[in-house]
Design a protein around this motif. Structure first.
Motif, PDB file in Angstrom:
ATOM      1  N   ALA A  33      18.682  17.201   7.698  1.00  0.00           N
ATOM      2  CA  ALA A  33      19.562  18.239   7.568  1.00  0.00           C
ATOM      3  C   ALA A  33      19.198  19.450   7.289  1.00  0.00           C
ATOM      4  O   ALA A  33      19.504  20.638   7.745  1.00  0.00           O
ATOM      5  CB  ALA A  33      20.817  18.009   6.823  1.00  0.00           C
ATOM      6  N   TYR A  34      17.984  19.544   6.489  1.00  0.00           N
ATOM      7  CA  TYR A  34      17.226  20.577   5.737  1.00  0.00           C
ATOM      8  C   TYR A  34      16.355  21.354   6.728  1.00  0.00           C
ATOM      9  O   TYR A  34      16.531  22.583   6.811  1.00  0.00           O
ATOM     10  CB  TYR A  34      16.598  20.240   4.325  1.00  0.00           C
ATOM     11  N   GLU A  35      15.997  20.645   7.411  1.00  0.00           N
ATOM     12  CA  GLU A  35      15.124  21.153   8.634  1.00  0.00           C
ATOM     13  C   GLU A  35      15.809  21.770   9.630  1.00  0.00           C
ATOM     14  O   GLU A  35      15.770  22.748  10.454  1.00  0.00           O
ATOM     15  CB  GLU A  35      14.181  20.037   9.231  1.00  0.00           C
ATOM     16  N   VAL A  36      17.273  21.136   9.758  1.00  0.00           N
ATOM     17  CA  VAL A  36      18.038  21.698  10.727  1.00  0.00           C
ATOM     18  C   VAL A  36      18.425  23.536  10.358  1.00  0.00           C
ATOM     19  O   VAL A  36      18.485  24.218  11.174  1.00  0.00           O
ATOM     20  CB  VAL A  36      19.479  20.975  11.115  1.00  0.00           C
ATOM     21  N   LEU A  37      18.511  23.282   8.882  1.00  0.00           N
ATOM     22  CA  LEU A  37      19.042  24.695   8.534  1.00  0.00           C
ATOM     23  C   LEU A  37      17.875  25.702   8.798  1.00  0.00           C
ATOM     24  O   LEU A  37      17.979  26.510   9.290  1.00  0.00           O
ATOM     25  CB  LEU A  37      19.073  24.604   6.952  1.00  0.00           C
ATOM     26  N   GLN A  38      16.523  25.269   8.471  1.00  0.00           N
ATOM     27  CA  GLN A  38      15.489  26.149   8.631  1.00  0.00           C
ATOM     28  C   GLN A  38      15.275  26.280  10.322  1.00  0.00           C
ATOM     29  O   GLN A  38      14.790  27.425  10.541  1.00  0.00           O
ATOM     30  CB  GLN A  38      14.089  25.254   8.258  1.00  0.00           C
ATOM     31  N   ASP A  39      15.372  25.297  11.047  1.00  0.00           N
ATOM     32  CA  ASP A  39      15.328  25.670  12.610  1.00  0.00           C
ATOM     33  C   ASP A  39      16.401  26.636  12.985  1.00  0.00           C
ATOM     34  O   ASP A  39      16.113  27.460  14.089  1.00  0.00           O
ATOM     35  CB  ASP A  39      15.829  24.344  13.249  1.00  0.00           C
ATOM     36  N   PHE A  42      17.911  29.539   8.228  1.00  0.00           N
ATOM     37  CA  PHE A  42      18.278  29.278   7.118  1.00  0.00           C
ATOM     38  C   PHE A  42      17.583  28.773   5.973  1.00  0.00           C
ATOM     39  O   PHE A  42      16.860  27.824   6.278  1.00  0.00           O
ATOM     40  CB  PHE A  42      19.759  28.661   7.067  1.00  0.00           C
ATOM     41  N   PRO A  43      17.505  29.208   4.798  1.00  0.00           N
ATOM     42  CA  PRO A  43      16.877  28.469   3.814  1.00  0.00           C
ATOM     43  C   PRO A  43      17.444  27.142   3.229  1.00  0.00           C
ATOM     44  O   PRO A  43      18.762  26.898   3.496  1.00  0.00           O
ATOM     45  CB  PRO A  43      16.913  29.196   2.460  1.00  0.00           C
ATOM     46  N   VAL A  44      16.613  26.102   2.770  1.00  0.00           N
ATOM     47  CA  VAL A  44      17.037  24.719   2.438  1.00  0.00           C
ATOM     48  C   VAL A  44      18.123  24.660   1.479  1.00  0.00           C
ATOM     49  O   VAL A  44      18.893  23.843   1.418  1.00  0.00           O
ATOM     50  CB  VAL A  44      15.995  23.919   2.350  1.00  0.00           C
ATOM     51  N   GLY A  45      18.064  25.791   0.543  1.00  0.00           N
ATOM     52  CA  GLY A  45      18.900  25.667  -0.557  1.00  0.00           C
ATOM     53  C   GLY A  45      20.453  25.877  -0.386  1.00  0.00           C
ATOM     54  O   GLY A  45      21.184  26.024  -1.330  1.00  0.00           O
ATOM     55  N   GLY A  89      30.931  22.375  10.348  1.00  0.00           N
ATOM     56  CA  GLY A  89      30.902  23.648  10.667  1.00  0.00           C
ATOM     57  C   GLY A  89      30.215  23.540  12.094  1.00  0.00           C
ATOM     58  O   GLY A  89      29.922  22.901  12.704  1.00  0.00           O
ATOM     59  N   VAL A  90      29.858  24.990  12.242  1.00  0.00           N
ATOM     60  CA  VAL A  90      29.122  25.357  13.804  1.00  0.00           C
ATOM     61  C   VAL A  90      27.869  26.136  13.350  1.00  0.00           C
ATOM     62  O   VAL A  90      28.084  27.039  12.391  1.00  0.00           O
ATOM     63  CB  VAL A  90      30.100  25.965  14.633  1.00  0.00           C
ATOM     64  N   ILE A  91      26.541  25.579  13.780  1.00  0.00           N
ATOM     65  CA  ILE A  91      25.429  26.390  13.141  1.00  0.00           C
ATOM     66  C   ILE A  91      24.834  26.789  14.327  1.00  0.00           C
ATOM     67  O   ILE A  91      24.802  26.195  15.569  1.00  0.00           O
ATOM     68  CB  ILE A  91      24.483  25.450  12.445  1.00  0.00           C
ATOM     69  N   SER A  92      24.421  28.000  14.224  1.00  0.00           N
ATOM     70  CA  SER A  92      23.528  28.894  15.221  1.00  0.00           C
ATOM     71  C   SER A  92      22.560  29.795  14.506  1.00  0.00           C
ATOM     72  O   SER A  92      22.348  29.741  13.428  1.00  0.00           O
ATOM     73  CB  SER A  92      24.313  29.507  16.494  1.00  0.00           C
ATOM     74  N   GLU A  93      21.739  30.153  15.326  1.00  0.00           N
ATOM     75  CA  GLU A  93      20.604  31.200  14.549  1.00  0.00           C
ATOM     76  C   GLU A  93      21.384  32.097  13.871  1.00  0.00           C
ATOM     77  O   GLU A  93      22.062  32.879  14.411  1.00  0.00           O
ATOM     78  CB  GLU A  93      20.034  31.853  15.860  1.00  0.00           C
ATOM     79  N   ASP A  94      21.048  32.285  12.480  1.00  0.00           N
ATOM     80  CA  ASP A  94      21.703  33.113  11.479  1.00  0.00           C
ATOM     81  C   ASP A  94      22.946  33.015  11.316  1.00  0.00           C
ATOM     82  O   ASP A  94      23.647  34.071  10.691  1.00  0.00           O
ATOM     83  CB  ASP A  94      21.078  34.647  12.093  1.00  0.00           C
TER      84      ASP A  94
END
Length: 161
Positions: A33-39, A42-45, A89-94
């Protein structure tokens, strides 16, 4: 000697093939999940330690992440954050939008964080009617449930997320 070595190499390869073809295999290439944030830049924190699993629809960006229970901690001596056992939620670039399951205590009110947008080196957190910006560098490490980033100290203060 070479016969024994050859047998050992064959046995190791056989075990690896069986392990990685099993439905319960540890040899999973699925990012964390943390790598998905980075992809998504977004930062892992943004997520505390302890994510036990997640799901993502790569086409729509809809995601869910799971914890073994709720998680709360303090930030910057003034904000308290609470993560429910299931974050959606919904995640996309930035951009993280339509968030459900993350709340922040502002004064005496608990408000749901509904959106996080990265704008350069700043993250904008929105609770719908208001938003606040924080430097991305405050989120390079994942906080711990209960004590945030200051787990070795007696207070529940967190200097960065």
């Amino acid at each position: 000697m070479s016969l024994i070595m050859s047998f050992l190499i064959s046995a190791i390869l056989f075990v690896l093939i069986i392990c990685c073809s099993s439905p319960f295999a540890v040899c999973d290439d699925k990012p964390s999940a943390y790598e998905v944030l980075q992809d998504n830049n977004f930062p892992v924190g943004l997520l505390p330690r302890g994510v036990t699993g997640y799901e993502i629809n790569k086409k729509t960006g809809e995601f869910s992440s799971y914890f073994n229970g709720s998680c709360s901690f303090s930030l910057e001596n003034s904000y308290q954050l609470k993560y429910e056992p299931n974050i959606k939620g919904v995640i996309s670039e930035d951009k993280l939008k339509n968030l459900k399951g993350v709340t922040v205590k502002v004064f005496f009110l608990w408000l749901e964080i509904v959106e996080v947008v990265r704008n350069g080196d700043e993250l904008q957190f929105s609770v719908g009617v208001a938003s606040a910006g924080f430097p991305v560098e405050n989120f390079v490490e994942c906080p711990h449930c209960g004590c945030g980033m200051n787990c070795n100290k007696s207070s529940d203060f967190v200097s960065s997320f």
